[in-house]
Design a protein around this motif. Structure first.
Motif, PDB file in Angstrom:
ATOM      1  N   TYR A  64      42.942  22.422  93.296  1.00 57.25           N
ATOM      2  CA  TYR A  64      42.004  21.704  92.419  1.00 57.25           C
ATOM      3  C   TYR A  64      40.959  22.677  91.874  1.00 57.25           C
ATOM      4  N   ALA A  65      40.398  23.493  92.747  1.00 61.62           N
ATOM      5  CA  ALA A  65      39.381  24.466  92.331  1.00 61.62           C
ATOM      6  C   ALA A  65      39.972  25.519  91.406  1.00 61.62           C
ATOM      7  N   ALA A  66      41.153  26.018  91.745  1.00 63.81           N
ATOM      8  CA  ALA A  66      41.780  27.072  90.944  1.00 63.81           C
ATOM      9  C   ALA A  66      42.101  26.590  89.538  1.00 63.81           C
ATOM     10  N   GLU A  67      42.498  25.333  89.403  1.00 63.58           N
ATOM     11  CA  GLU A  67      42.862  24.792  88.088  1.00 63.58           C
ATOM     12  C   GLU A  67      41.649  24.530  87.205  1.00 63.58           C
ATOM     13  N   ARG A  68      40.474  24.435  87.794  1.00 63.14           N
ATOM     14  CA  ARG A  68      39.280  24.096  87.023  1.00 63.14           C
ATOM     15  C   ARG A  68      38.340  25.271  86.787  1.00 63.14           C
ATOM     16  N   ALA A  69      38.698  26.436  87.264  1.00 60.34           N
ATOM     17  CA  ALA A  69      37.839  27.613  87.082  1.00 60.34           C
ATOM     18  C   ALA A  69      37.685  27.922  85.597  1.00 60.34           C
ATOM     19  N   PRO A  70      36.459  28.196  85.150  1.00 60.47           N
ATOM     20  CA  PRO A  70      36.232  28.428  83.721  1.00 60.47           C
ATOM     21  C   PRO A  70      37.093  29.524  83.116  1.00 60.47           C
ATOM     22  N   SER A  71      37.273  30.640  83.813  1.00 54.86           N
ATOM     23  CA  SER A  71      38.029  31.729  83.198  1.00 54.86           C
ATOM     24  C   SER A  71      39.535  31.526  83.287  1.00 54.86           C
ATOM     25  N   VAL A  72      39.993  30.577  84.089  1.00 59.02           N
ATOM     26  CA  VAL A  72      41.410  30.232  84.092  1.00 59.02           C
ATOM     27  C   VAL A  72      41.715  29.393  82.852  1.00 59.02           C
ATOM     28  N   ASN A  73      40.703  28.681  82.384  1.00 63.97           N
ATOM     29  CA  ASN A  73      40.858  27.811  81.223  1.00 63.97           C
ATOM     30  C   ASN A  73      40.418  28.493  79.938  1.00 63.97           C
ATOM     31  N   LEU A  74      40.541  29.790  79.908  1.00 67.79           N
ATOM     32  CA  LEU A  74      40.120  30.623  78.787  1.00 67.79           C
ATOM     33  C   LEU A  74      40.736  30.190  77.463  1.00 67.79           C
ATOM     34  N   LEU A  75      41.988  29.800  77.487  1.00 72.15           N
ATOM     35  CA  LEU A  75      42.677  29.470  76.239  1.00 72.15           C
ATOM     36  C   LEU A  75      42.180  28.171  75.604  1.00 72.15           C
ATOM     37  N   HIS A  76      41.421  27.385  76.354  1.00 71.99           N
ATOM     38  CA  HIS A  76      40.930  26.115  75.824  1.00 71.99           C
ATOM     39  C   HIS A  76      39.546  26.250  75.197  1.00 71.99           C
ATOM     40  N   LEU A  77      39.037  27.464  75.142  1.00 78.15           N
ATOM     41  CA  LEU A  77      37.705  27.661  74.585  1.00 78.15           C
ATOM     42  C   LEU A  77      37.746  27.690  73.070  1.00 78.15           C
ATOM     43  N   ASP A  78      36.575  27.769  72.479  1.00 75.21           N
ATOM     44  CA  ASP A  78      36.381  27.750  71.029  1.00 75.21           C
ATOM     45  C   ASP A  78      37.343  28.697  70.311  1.00 75.21           C
ATOM     46  N   ARG A  79      38.158  28.139  69.445  1.00 76.06           N
ATOM     47  CA  ARG A  79      39.133  28.938  68.694  1.00 76.06           C
ATOM     48  C   ARG A  79      38.458  29.787  67.620  1.00 76.06           C
ATOM     49  N   GLU A  80      37.215  29.450  67.249  1.00 76.46           N
ATOM     50  CA  GLU A  80      36.507  30.194  66.212  1.00 76.46           C
ATOM     51  C   GLU A  80      35.934  31.512  66.758  1.00 76.46           C
ATOM     52  N   ALA A  81      35.745  31.584  68.056  1.00 81.28           N
ATOM     53  CA  ALA A  81      35.177  32.790  68.656  1.00 81.28           C
ATOM     54  C   ALA A  81      36.193  33.921  68.609  1.00 81.28           C
ATOM     55  N   SER A  82      35.691  35.152  68.579  1.00 84.85           N
ATOM     56  CA  SER A  82      36.597  36.298  68.665  1.00 84.85           C
ATOM     57  C   SER A  82      37.183  36.339  70.076  1.00 84.85           C
TER      58      SER A  82
END
Length: 197
Positions: A64-82
């Motif tokens: 549960y913790a591993a799946e919710r870590a912010p940097s594991v979910n990197l691909l879901h971040l703002d697509r406009e950012a570099s």
């Protein structure tokens, strides 16, 4: 950037969210199942239905913790950012002061800090670490593609370095040796070596 919180969809997810909170407050060795069931609003029988023993619950909450870590979910971040901005933002988010992020960090660090005798948990840790490295590698590749990141080193090696750095800084943060801002500044020193000037 705080972790996006949503109401857990199932009773199993409610149990895991409650377990993450209780373990975050008390530590891995001191958590009591009845406190988790009370917080989740479920019966002990339902908890044991989903997690027949303490080891199964620890495996579940680690996942549960591993799946919710912010940097594991990197691909879901703002697509406009570099690519660089997305990578930096995701890694910085690992040091968010929200209780949820702190709990996720604590669970990861407690599980990975000791020799793991449960083969299923050891495999879950290996897979989660591999996934984390893969996600950060993809973030680096995105930055290389858009020109915001430059590196002569293999992206996988850079990702391994960054995740190991975040893990070490997280341990110091949780121990109270450094602040989240100190962790981010240290991370920025390393990130500056791959940022296109």
């Amino acid at each position: 950037m705080p972790v996006e919180t949503q109401k857990p969809a199932s009773k199993r997810d409610r149990i895991l969210a409650a377990a993450a909170q209780v373990i975050g407050e008390r530590g891995l060795d001191a958590f009591v199942v009845k406190d988790i069931t009370a917080l989740a609003g479920v019966t002990p029988q339902l908890t044991y239905y989903h997690f027949p023993n303490r080891q199964a619950l620890v495996r579940g909450v680690f996942q549960y913790a591993a799946e919710r870590a912010p940097s594991v979910n990197l691909l879901h971040l703002d697509r406009e950012a570099s690519g660089y901005e997305a990578l930096r933002g995701a890694l910085h988010a690992e040091f968010d002061d929200s209780p949820e992020v702190r709990d996720l960090n604590l669970i990861w660090n407690e599980v990975t800090a000791l020799p793991i005798e449960d083969p299923e948990l050891a495999e879950a840790v290996r897979r989660a670490t591999e996934r984390w490295n893969e996600q950060v590698t993809i973030g680096i590749l995105r930055g290389l593609a858009d020109g915001s990141i430059v590196t002569a080193a293999a992206p996988q090696a850079v990702a391994e370095l960054l995740t190991a750095l975040v893990e070490g800084l997280s341990q110091r943060w949780l121990a109270g040796l450094i602040s989240p801002d100190d962790a981010r500044r240290t991370l920025d020193v390393v990130l500056s070596t791959i940022r296109r000037a």
